[in-house]
Motif scaffolding. Sequence first.
Motif, short mmCIF file in Angstrom:
data_model
loop_
_atom_site.label_atom_id
_atom_site.label_comp_id
_atom_site.label_asym_id
_atom_site.label_seq_id
_atom_site.Cartn_x
_atom_site.Cartn_y
_atom_site.Cartn_z
N GLU A 17 13.91 28.65 7.18
CA GLU A 17 12.84 28.28 6.23
C GLU A 17 13.34 27.45 5.06
O GLU A 17 12.63 26.59 4.56
N GLU A 18 14.56 27.73 4.60
CA GLU A 18 15.06 26.98 3.45
C GLU A 18 15.23 25.49 3.79
O GLU A 18 15.13 24.64 2.91
N GLU B 50 12.58 22.60 2.21
CA GLU B 50 13.40 21.86 1.26
C GLU B 50 12.56 20.74 0.63
O GLU B 50 12.02 19.89 1.34
#
Length: 184
Positions: free
Chosen positions: A71-72, A76
Amino acid sequence: IADKLTELDIVTIFGCMDDPRPPEEQLQRHSLNVAFLNGIQARWLDMEPEEVKKFILAGLLHDIGMTMIPEEILNEPHKLTENETEVMQMHPIYSDRLLINQFDDEIRSAARHHHEKLGGNGYPDGIAEEDISLYARVTAISDIYDTEVAAICNKGSKLPLDVLNILYQEASGGLDKRLVMDFI
Protein backbone atom coordinates in the motif's frame (compact mmCIF):
# COMPACT_ATOMS: atom_id res chain seq x y z
CA ILE A 1 -21.74 -4.12 -17.14
CA ALA A 2 -22.72 -5.53 -20.52
CA ASP A 3 -26.35 -4.61 -19.83
CA LYS A 4 -25.37 -1.06 -18.83
CA LEU A 5 -23.49 -0.67 -22.10
CA THR A 6 -26.77 -1.17 -23.95
CA GLU A 7 -28.87 0.88 -21.51
CA LEU A 8 -26.66 3.95 -21.11
CA ASP A 9 -25.32 6.24 -23.78
CA ILE A 10 -21.55 6.50 -24.10
CA VAL A 11 -21.50 10.16 -23.03
CA THR A 12 -23.02 9.19 -19.66
CA ILE A 13 -20.49 6.39 -19.17
CA PHE A 14 -17.54 8.64 -19.98
CA GLY A 15 -18.98 11.39 -17.77
CA CYS A 16 -19.02 9.05 -14.76
CA MET A 17 -15.34 8.29 -15.25
CA ASP A 18 -14.34 11.89 -14.59
CA ASP A 19 -15.77 11.95 -11.06
CA PRO A 20 -13.12 12.34 -8.33
CA ARG A 21 -12.14 9.11 -6.60
CA PRO A 22 -11.18 8.69 -2.97
CA PRO A 23 -7.81 6.89 -2.69
CA GLU A 24 -9.37 3.77 -1.16
CA GLU A 25 -11.65 3.38 -4.21
CA GLN A 26 -9.11 4.05 -6.95
CA LEU A 27 -8.28 0.45 -7.89
CA GLN A 28 -11.92 -0.65 -7.77
CA ARG A 29 -13.13 2.28 -9.86
CA HIS A 30 -10.22 1.95 -12.29
CA SER A 31 -11.00 -1.72 -12.86
CA LEU A 32 -14.68 -0.96 -13.38
CA ASN A 33 -13.90 1.87 -15.81
CA VAL A 34 -11.48 -0.27 -17.80
CA ALA A 35 -14.17 -2.96 -17.97
CA PHE A 36 -16.65 -0.44 -19.40
CA LEU A 37 -14.07 0.93 -21.85
CA ASN A 38 -13.13 -2.58 -22.98
CA GLY A 39 -16.79 -3.39 -23.53
CA ILE A 40 -17.30 -0.22 -25.55
CA GLN A 41 -14.28 -1.00 -27.70
CA ALA A 42 -15.39 -4.61 -28.22
CA ARG A 43 -18.79 -3.34 -29.39
CA TRP A 44 -17.05 -0.92 -31.78
CA LEU A 45 -15.15 -3.94 -33.13
CA ASP A 46 -18.51 -5.66 -33.80
CA MET A 47 -17.82 -8.49 -31.38
CA GLU A 48 -20.58 -10.92 -30.49
CA PRO A 49 -22.24 -10.35 -27.07
CA GLU A 50 -20.36 -13.22 -25.41
CA GLU A 51 -17.06 -11.85 -26.70
CA VAL A 52 -17.98 -8.36 -25.42
CA LYS A 53 -18.53 -9.90 -21.99
CA LYS A 54 -15.11 -11.51 -22.18
CA PHE A 55 -13.47 -8.15 -22.96
CA ILE A 56 -15.37 -6.66 -20.02
CA LEU A 57 -14.11 -9.40 -17.72
CA ALA A 58 -10.54 -8.85 -18.98
CA GLY A 59 -10.84 -5.16 -18.13
CA LEU A 60 -12.30 -5.88 -14.72
CA LEU A 61 -9.47 -8.26 -13.80
CA HIS A 62 -6.52 -6.66 -15.62
CA ASP A 63 -5.01 -5.05 -12.50
CA ILE A 64 -5.91 -7.67 -9.89
CA GLY A 65 -2.17 -8.08 -9.27
CA MET A 66 -2.15 -4.57 -7.79
CA THR A 67 -3.58 -6.19 -4.67
CA MET A 68 -0.12 -7.73 -4.18
CA ILE A 69 1.68 -4.36 -4.30
CA PRO A 70 2.42 -2.80 -0.87
CA GLU A 71 0.00 0.00 0.00
CA GLU A 72 2.80 2.45 0.72
CA ILE A 73 3.83 2.18 -2.95
CA LEU A 74 0.26 2.29 -4.28
CA ASN A 75 -0.53 5.37 -2.22
CA GLU A 76 2.81 7.14 -2.71
CA PRO A 77 1.87 10.78 -3.44
CA HIS A 78 5.10 11.55 -5.33
CA LYS A 79 6.86 10.10 -8.33
CA LEU A 80 7.98 6.55 -7.58
CA THR A 81 11.65 5.73 -7.06
CA GLU A 82 13.36 3.29 -9.42
CA ASN A 83 12.94 0.45 -6.88
CA GLU A 84 9.26 1.32 -6.30
CA THR A 85 8.70 1.38 -10.06
CA GLU A 86 10.22 -2.10 -10.36
CA VAL A 87 7.87 -3.36 -7.65
CA MET A 88 4.89 -1.69 -9.35
CA GLN A 89 5.83 -3.24 -12.68
CA MET A 90 5.40 -6.69 -11.14
CA HIS A 91 1.62 -6.29 -10.99
CA PRO A 92 0.98 -7.86 -14.43
CA ILE A 93 2.90 -10.97 -13.38
CA TYR A 94 0.96 -11.10 -10.12
CA SER A 95 -2.29 -10.69 -12.07
CA ASP A 96 -1.39 -13.61 -14.31
CA ARG A 97 -0.53 -15.77 -11.29
CA LEU A 98 -3.80 -14.93 -9.55
CA LEU A 99 -5.85 -15.75 -12.65
CA ILE A 100 -4.11 -19.00 -13.66
CA ASN A 101 -6.36 -22.07 -13.74
CA GLN A 102 -9.44 -19.86 -13.31
CA PHE A 103 -9.64 -17.86 -16.54
CA ASP A 104 -8.78 -18.50 -20.17
CA ASP A 105 -5.70 -17.33 -22.04
CA GLU A 106 -7.29 -14.17 -23.49
CA ILE A 107 -8.23 -12.77 -20.09
CA ARG A 108 -4.87 -13.73 -18.60
CA SER A 109 -3.11 -12.20 -21.60
CA ALA A 110 -4.89 -8.89 -21.06
CA ALA A 111 -3.82 -8.93 -17.42
CA ARG A 112 -0.21 -9.87 -18.12
CA HIS A 113 0.42 -7.89 -21.31
CA HIS A 114 -1.56 -4.63 -21.07
CA HIS A 115 1.74 -2.73 -20.55
CA GLU A 116 3.51 -4.30 -23.54
CA LYS A 117 4.30 -2.14 -26.60
CA LEU A 118 4.21 -3.20 -30.24
CA GLY A 119 7.90 -2.35 -30.57
CA GLY A 120 8.83 -4.78 -27.79
CA ASN A 121 9.79 -2.13 -25.23
CA GLY A 122 6.98 -2.72 -22.75
CA TYR A 123 6.82 -4.91 -19.67
CA PRO A 124 6.85 -7.50 -18.12
CA ASP A 125 7.90 -9.75 -21.02
CA GLY A 126 9.09 -7.35 -23.72
CA ILE A 127 6.93 -9.04 -26.36
CA ALA A 128 6.04 -7.28 -29.61
CA GLU A 129 3.62 -7.04 -32.50
CA GLU A 130 1.39 -10.09 -33.00
CA ASP A 131 2.58 -11.69 -29.77
CA ILE A 132 0.40 -9.12 -27.96
CA SER A 133 -3.20 -10.34 -28.03
CA LEU A 134 -6.15 -8.23 -29.12
CA TYR A 135 -7.39 -8.40 -25.52
CA ALA A 136 -4.14 -6.89 -24.24
CA ARG A 137 -4.08 -4.22 -26.98
CA VAL A 138 -7.64 -3.11 -26.20
CA THR A 139 -7.03 -3.20 -22.45
CA ALA A 140 -3.87 -1.09 -22.86
CA ILE A 141 -5.89 1.72 -24.44
CA SER A 142 -8.62 1.51 -21.81
CA ASP A 143 -6.04 1.44 -19.02
CA ILE A 144 -4.15 4.47 -20.29
CA TYR A 145 -7.32 6.48 -20.89
CA ASP A 146 -8.71 5.89 -17.41
CA THR A 147 -5.34 6.28 -15.67
CA GLU A 148 -4.76 9.66 -17.29
CA VAL A 149 -8.23 11.16 -16.77
CA ALA A 150 -8.42 9.98 -13.16
CA ALA A 151 -5.08 11.06 -11.70
CA ILE A 152 -3.99 7.48 -11.01
CA CYS A 153 -0.34 6.51 -10.52
CA ASN A 154 0.76 9.69 -8.81
CA LYS A 155 -0.10 11.96 -11.72
CA GLY A 156 -2.51 14.84 -11.96
CA SER A 157 -5.68 14.28 -13.97
CA LYS A 158 -5.84 15.40 -17.58
CA LEU A 159 -8.72 16.56 -19.72
CA PRO A 160 -10.24 13.82 -21.90
CA LEU A 161 -9.21 15.57 -25.13
CA ASP A 162 -5.63 15.80 -23.87
CA VAL A 163 -5.71 12.07 -23.11
CA LEU A 164 -6.94 11.34 -26.63
CA ASN A 165 -3.91 13.28 -27.87
CA ILE A 166 -1.65 11.17 -25.61
CA LEU A 167 -3.18 8.00 -27.08
CA TYR A 168 -2.66 9.35 -30.59
CA GLN A 169 1.00 10.07 -29.82
CA GLU A 170 1.46 6.61 -28.28
CA ALA A 171 -0.06 4.98 -31.35
CA SER A 172 3.21 5.62 -33.12
CA GLY A 173 5.19 4.51 -30.07
CA GLY A 174 3.70 1.17 -29.20
CA LEU A 175 -0.09 1.07 -29.12
CA ASP A 176 -2.14 -0.48 -31.91
CA LYS A 177 -2.77 2.51 -34.20
CA ARG A 178 -5.97 1.10 -35.71
CA LEU A 179 -7.48 0.49 -32.28
CA VAL A 180 -6.39 3.92 -31.05
CA MET A 181 -7.98 5.61 -34.05
CA ASP A 182 -11.21 3.67 -33.44
CA PHE A 183 -11.12 4.77 -29.79
CA ILE A 184 -10.54 8.41 -30.69
